[in-house]
Design a protein around this motif. Structure first.
Motif, mmCIF file in Angstrom:
data_model
loop_
_atom_site.group_PDB
_atom_site.id
_atom_site.type_symbol
_atom_site.label_atom_id
_atom_site.label_comp_id
_atom_site.label_asym_id
_atom_site.label_seq_id
_atom_site.Cartn_x
_atom_site.Cartn_y
_atom_site.Cartn_z
ATOM 1 N N TYR A 180 0.828 -1.027 0.061
ATOM 2 C CA TYR A 180 0.015 0.130 -0.093
ATOM 3 C C TYR A 180 0.928 1.201 -0.326
ATOM 4 N N GLN A 181 1.918 1.217 0.751
ATOM 5 C CA GLN A 181 2.754 2.386 0.867
ATOM 6 C C GLN A 181 3.442 2.596 -0.504
ATOM 7 N N GLN A 182 3.927 1.620 -1.474
ATOM 8 C CA GLN A 182 4.306 1.852 -2.315
ATOM 9 C C GLN A 182 3.667 2.353 -3.610
ATOM 10 N N VAL A 183 2.294 1.821 -3.592
ATOM 11 C CA VAL A 183 1.329 2.197 -4.217
ATOM 12 C C VAL A 183 0.878 3.627 -4.236
ATOM 13 N N CYS A 184 0.758 4.075 -2.981
ATOM 14 C CA CYS A 184 0.677 5.562 -2.508
ATOM 15 C C CYS A 184 1.412 6.507 -2.876
ATOM 16 N N THR A 185 2.660 6.180 -3.579
ATOM 17 C CA THR A 185 3.557 7.137 -3.879
ATOM 18 C C THR A 185 3.096 7.625 -5.249
ATOM 19 N N GLY A 186 2.434 6.710 -6.039
ATOM 20 C CA GLY A 186 2.135 6.913 -7.371
ATOM 21 C C GLY A 186 3.227 6.530 -8.387
ATOM 22 N N THR A 187 4.149 5.953 -7.893
ATOM 23 C CA THR A 187 5.498 5.707 -8.867
ATOM 24 C C THR A 187 5.372 4.007 -9.394
ATOM 25 N N THR A 188 4.334 3.319 -8.943
ATOM 26 C CA THR A 188 4.251 1.850 -9.235
ATOM 27 C C THR A 188 3.401 1.675 -10.445
ATOM 28 N N GLY A 189 2.593 2.564 -10.760
ATOM 29 C CA GLY A 189 1.748 2.358 -11.834
ATOM 30 C C GLY A 189 0.463 1.621 -11.481
ATOM 31 N N HIS A 190 0.280 1.437 -10.487
ATOM 32 C CA HIS A 190 -0.879 0.286 -10.137
ATOM 33 C C HIS A 190 -2.155 1.371 -9.760
ATOM 34 N N ALA A 191 -3.389 0.713 -9.998
ATOM 35 C CA ALA A 191 -4.682 1.165 -9.345
ATOM 36 C C ALA A 191 -5.210 0.455 -8.227
ATOM 37 N N GLU A 192 -5.710 1.178 -7.497
ATOM 38 C CA GLU A 192 -6.401 0.403 -6.336
ATOM 39 C C GLU A 192 -7.892 -0.080 -6.926
ATOM 40 N N VAL A 193 -7.970 -1.100 -6.973
ATOM 41 C CA VAL A 193 -9.047 -2.112 -7.495
ATOM 42 C C VAL A 193 -9.714 -3.125 -6.889
ATOM 43 N N VAL A 194 -10.933 -3.582 -7.290
ATOM 44 C CA VAL A 194 -11.586 -4.596 -6.544
ATOM 45 C C VAL A 194 -11.864 -5.572 -7.595
ATOM 46 N N GLN A 195 -11.429 -6.934 -7.394
ATOM 47 C CA GLN A 195 -12.008 -7.910 -8.162
ATOM 48 C C GLN A 195 -12.891 -8.726 -7.367
ATOM 49 N N LEU A 196 -14.116 -8.955 -8.311
ATOM 50 C CA LEU A 196 -15.405 -9.650 -7.936
ATOM 51 C C LEU A 196 -15.319 -10.918 -8.599
ATOM 52 N N ALA A 197 -16.074 -11.843 -7.848
ATOM 53 C CA ALA A 197 -16.641 -12.882 -8.497
ATOM 54 C C ALA A 197 -17.975 -13.039 -8.266
ATOM 55 N N PHE A 198 -18.646 -13.143 -9.476
ATOM 56 C CA PHE A 198 -20.130 -13.023 -9.665
ATOM 57 C C PHE A 198 -20.839 -14.076 -10.094
ATOM 58 N N ASP A 199 -22.013 -14.368 -9.769
ATOM 59 C CA ASP A 199 -22.803 -15.376 -10.284
ATOM 60 C C ASP A 199 -23.743 -15.060 -11.524
ATOM 61 N N THR A 200 -23.306 -15.272 -12.535
ATOM 62 C CA THR A 200 -24.184 -14.743 -13.870
ATOM 63 C C THR A 200 -25.459 -15.227 -13.894
ATOM 64 N N LYS A 201 -26.080 -16.373 -13.025
ATOM 65 C CA LYS A 201 -27.538 -16.439 -13.048
ATOM 66 C C LYS A 201 -28.188 -15.406 -12.219
ATOM 67 N N ARG A 202 -27.377 -14.537 -11.395
ATOM 68 C CA ARG A 202 -28.113 -13.692 -10.435
ATOM 69 C C ARG A 202 -27.751 -12.071 -10.896
ATOM 70 N N ILE A 203 -26.845 -11.775 -11.326
ATOM 71 C CA ILE A 203 -26.428 -10.517 -12.058
ATOM 72 C C ILE A 203 -25.466 -10.556 -12.852
ATOM 73 N N ASP A 204 -25.626 -9.608 -14.107
ATOM 74 C CA ASP A 204 -24.795 -9.623 -15.189
ATOM 75 C C ASP A 204 -23.923 -8.680 -15.215
ATOM 76 N N TYR A 205 -22.872 -8.685 -16.286
ATOM 77 C CA TYR A 205 -21.716 -7.887 -16.109
ATOM 78 C C TYR A 205 -22.156 -6.498 -16.364
ATOM 79 N N ARG A 206 -23.135 -6.465 -17.338
ATOM 80 C CA ARG A 206 -23.658 -5.122 -17.655
ATOM 81 C C ARG A 206 -24.456 -4.319 -16.578
ATOM 82 N N THR A 207 -24.817 -4.980 -15.427
ATOM 83 C CA THR A 207 -25.414 -4.609 -14.217
ATOM 84 C C THR A 207 -24.173 -3.887 -13.419
ATOM 85 N N LEU A 208 -23.154 -4.730 -13.544
ATOM 86 C CA LEU A 208 -21.931 -4.319 -12.482
ATOM 87 C C LEU A 208 -21.403 -3.044 -13.174
#
Length: 177
Positions: free
Chosen positions: A43-71
Motif C-alpha cells: 500500500y505504501q508503494q502504491v500510494c507514492t504513485g510511482t508503481t503504476g498500480h490502481a486500487e481495484v476490486v476483483q469480484l466473483a459474481f454469479d451470472t445467473k443472479r447478476i450480469d456484467y452489464r449491471t455491474l
C-alpha cells in the motif's frame, strides 16, 4: 451457478468493495492493486504513485443472479468517471477510473457503455475511464479487506463510502443482497 470475475478501479478500493459487496449475486470482493510495474506492491508503494498500480476490486459474481452489464451500470453510477487520477479528495494515479476486462465480451460491453454515456452527455465532461486487459491483480493487505464492514463509523466511511451506498440503494434497490 456460473461464476465469472470482473475487475474495476474507481477511487479508493474501500468504496468499491462496500458497494459491490451489497449486491445480490456478487459472491466475493477482494481489494487489490493492478496495472503497475512492481510485483507484489505494498500500500505504501502504491500510494507514492510511482508503481503504476490502481486500487481495484476483483469480484466473483454469479451470472445467473447478476450480469456484467449491471455491474458496469453500478460502477458508472457510484464514481465520477470524468476525473483523471482522482475521486473527490483522493488524488493520484492509483485512484484512476479503469476497467480491467477478463475477455473480449467484457471489453466490448465496457466500450459500448462508455460510448453510450458519452453520447448521452450524462456527465459534464467526457469519460476518462481506461479499458485495458486484465493484468496481474495483487491482493491488498489484510487490513484493507472488508474495511467498511469492520469500520462503518470511521470518518472516511461515513463521509465518503456511506453516500455511495445511499446512491446504490436509491438506484439499484432491487439488486441489493
Amino acid at each position: 451457478m456460473v461464476i465469472r470475475e470482473a475487475t474495476f478501479g474507481g477511487g479508493c478500493f474501500w468504496c468499491l468493495e462496500a458497494v459491490f459487496q451489497a449486491l445480490a449475486g456478487v459472491e466475493s470482493v477482494q481489494s487489490g492493486y493492478a496495472g503497475g510495474q512492481v510485483a507484489n506492491p505494498t500500500y505504501q508503494q502504491v500510494c507514492t504513485g510511482t508503481t503504476g498500480h490502481a486500487e481495484v476490486v476483483q469480484l466473483a459474481f454469479d451470472t445467473k443472479r447478476i450480469d456484467y452489464r449491471t455491474l458496469l451500470d453500478v460502477f458508472f453510477t457510484i464514481h465520477d468517471p470524468t476525473t483523471r487520477d482522482r475521486q473527490g479528495a483522493d488524488v493520484g494515479s492509483q485512484y484512476r477510473s479503469v476497467i480491467f476486462y477478463h475477455d473480449d465480451d467484457q471489453r466490448e460491453q465496457a466500450e459500448q457503455i462508455i460510448a453510450r454515456l458519452n453520447a448521452g452527455h450524462l456527465w459534464p465532461a467526457p469519460l476518462v475511464t481506461q479499458v485495458a486487459p486484465l493484468p496481474t491483480v495483487y491482493p491488498a493487505e489484510r487490513y484493507h479487506q472488508d474495511y467498511y464492514r469492520r469500520y462503518p463509523h470511521q470518518g472516511y466511511c461515513q463521509a465518503v463510502i456511506a453516500p455511495k451506498l445511499a446512491k446504490l440503494r436509491h438506484h439499484f434497490r432491487e439488486r441489493l443482497a
